[in-house]
Design a protein around this motif. Sequence first.
Motif, PDB file in Angstrom:
ATOM      1  N   LEU A   1      51.424  51.666  32.768  1.00 15.27           N
ATOM      2  CA  LEU A   1      50.448  51.463  33.842  1.00 15.27           C
ATOM      3  C   LEU A   1      49.855  50.061  33.799  1.00 15.27           C
ATOM      4  O   LEU A   1      49.469  49.508  34.828  1.00 15.27           O
ATOM      5  N   ASP A   2      49.781  49.480  32.606  1.00 20.35           N
ATOM      6  CA  ASP A   2      49.194  48.154  32.404  1.00 20.35           C
ATOM      7  C   ASP A   2      50.208  47.013  32.538  1.00 20.35           C
ATOM      8  O   ASP A   2      49.827  45.844  32.517  1.00 20.35           O
TER       9      ASP A   2
ATOM     10  N   GLY B   1      48.269  50.691  37.554  1.00 21.90           N
ATOM     11  CA  GLY B   1      46.942  51.307  37.571  1.00 21.90           C
ATOM     12  C   GLY B   1      46.035  50.671  38.617  1.00 21.90           C
ATOM     13  O   GLY B   1      45.309  51.367  39.335  1.00 21.90           O
ATOM     14  N   SER B   2      46.079  49.356  38.726  1.00 22.36           N
ATOM     15  CA  SER B   2      45.282  48.665  39.742  1.00 22.36           C
ATOM     16  C   SER B   2      45.682  49.086  41.146  1.00 22.36           C
ATOM     17  O   SER B   2      44.830  49.239  42.026  1.00 22.36           O
ATOM     18  N   LEU B   3      46.971  49.254  41.351  1.00 19.25           N
ATOM     19  CA  LEU B   3      47.445  49.652  42.680  1.00 19.25           C
ATOM     20  C   LEU B   3      46.971  51.058  43.045  1.00 19.25           C
ATOM     21  O   LEU B   3      46.609  51.315  44.198  1.00 19.25           O
ATOM     22  N   ILE B   4      46.942  51.951  42.077  1.00 19.76           N
ATOM     23  CA  ILE B   4      46.441  53.306  42.360  1.00 19.76           C
ATOM     24  C   ILE B   4      44.953  53.232  42.717  1.00 19.76           C
ATOM     25  O   ILE B   4      44.503  53.869  43.681  1.00 19.76           O
TER      26      ILE B   4
ATOM     27  N   THR C   1      36.395  45.420  43.598  1.00 16.44           N
ATOM     28  CA  THR C   1      37.457  44.826  42.782  1.00 16.44           C
ATOM     29  C   THR C   1      38.794  45.491  43.091  1.00 16.44           C
ATOM     30  O   THR C   1      39.812  44.806  43.231  1.00 16.44           O
ATOM     31  N   ALA C   2      38.799  46.798  43.212  1.00 15.55           N
ATOM     32  CA  ALA C   2      40.035  47.514  43.529  1.00 15.55           C
ATOM     33  C   ALA C   2      40.539  47.170  44.933  1.00 15.55           C
ATOM     34  O   ALA C   2      41.746  47.083  45.162  1.00 15.55           O
TER      35      ALA C   2
ATOM     36  N   ALA D   1      40.944  42.427  39.218  1.00 14.90           N
ATOM     37  CA  ALA D   1      41.495  43.776  39.067  1.00 14.90           C
ATOM     38  C   ALA D   1      42.487  43.837  37.912  1.00 14.90           C
ATOM     39  O   ALA D   1      42.542  44.839  37.192  1.00 14.90           O
ATOM     40  N   ARG D   2      43.271  42.770  37.741  1.00 10.08           N
ATOM     41  CA  ARG D   2      44.206  42.747  36.604  1.00 10.08           C
ATOM     42  C   ARG D   2      43.448  42.869  35.285  1.00 10.08           C
ATOM     43  O   ARG D   2      43.912  43.496  34.347  1.00 10.08           O
ATOM     44  N   ASP D   3      42.260  42.268  35.225  1.00 10.72           N
ATOM     45  CA  ASP D   3      41.453  42.356  34.003  1.00 10.72           C
ATOM     46  C   ASP D   3      40.738  43.702  33.877  1.00 10.72           C
ATOM     47  O   ASP D   3      40.669  44.271  32.801  1.00 10.72           O
ATOM     48  N   LYS D   4      40.207  44.194  34.980  1.00  6.42           N
ATOM     49  CA  LYS D   4      39.373  45.399  34.939  1.00  6.42           C
ATOM     50  C   LYS D   4      40.175  46.677  34.741  1.00  6.42           C
ATOM     51  O   LYS D   4      39.741  47.571  34.007  1.00  6.42           O
ATOM     52  N   TYR D   5      41.303  46.795  35.413  1.00  6.18           N
ATOM     53  CA  TYR D   5      42.038  48.060  35.400  1.00  6.18           C
ATOM     54  C   TYR D   5      43.201  48.011  34.419  1.00  6.18           C
ATOM     55  O   TYR D   5      44.358  47.805  34.782  1.00  6.18           O
TER      56      TYR D   5
END
Length: 186
Positions: free
Chosen positions: A59-60, A71-74, A104-105, A112-116
Amino acid sequence: MKTLVKILLTLLISVSVKAQNTVGPLDGYAPQVGTLVSMLNDMKNRVERTVGNLSVEELDYLMDDKSNRIGSLIMHLAATEKFYQVYTFEGREFNKEEEEQWGTAMSLGDEARDKYQGHDVQYYLDAYTKVREKTMELMKQKDDAWLAELNAAGNMNYHWAWYHVMEHQSSHLGQILLLKKRLPNK
């Protein structure tokens, strides 16, 4: 007897497969609204089937520095649907609290790359499901005439807005499928 059992089993399997590949009205909804909800749910089910067995590492995964994590895309799918909830059902954009939760999403990119990252698939699917449950609850309150109504800006009707949510999810499902094919060791 064995032949009859085989025929009945084949018939049962083909009927159940056909029933899974239908779009149409759902109980508790106006006919066109229910049909739209059935399409939205089919798309969500496809996303869930695609990502349901992915590990946190998968997911990462970042294919490159411009791509998004699965995960970010979801989360982006959930955020976009949440935005259209408030936009179509309440006639507004995100308030400050919603922007903090979903902004962010919605934007994706570096933040988003950092958060999710670091979450299991259930984290993302739970957020997506919670938003969808609210969509379904709100859709039950609408009739088919509502779908044809224009929003306050007069630039879209509600049917188009929710069609856009669905096609947006389809587009990002394509991205997810591409990323999944590019996963190391897949």
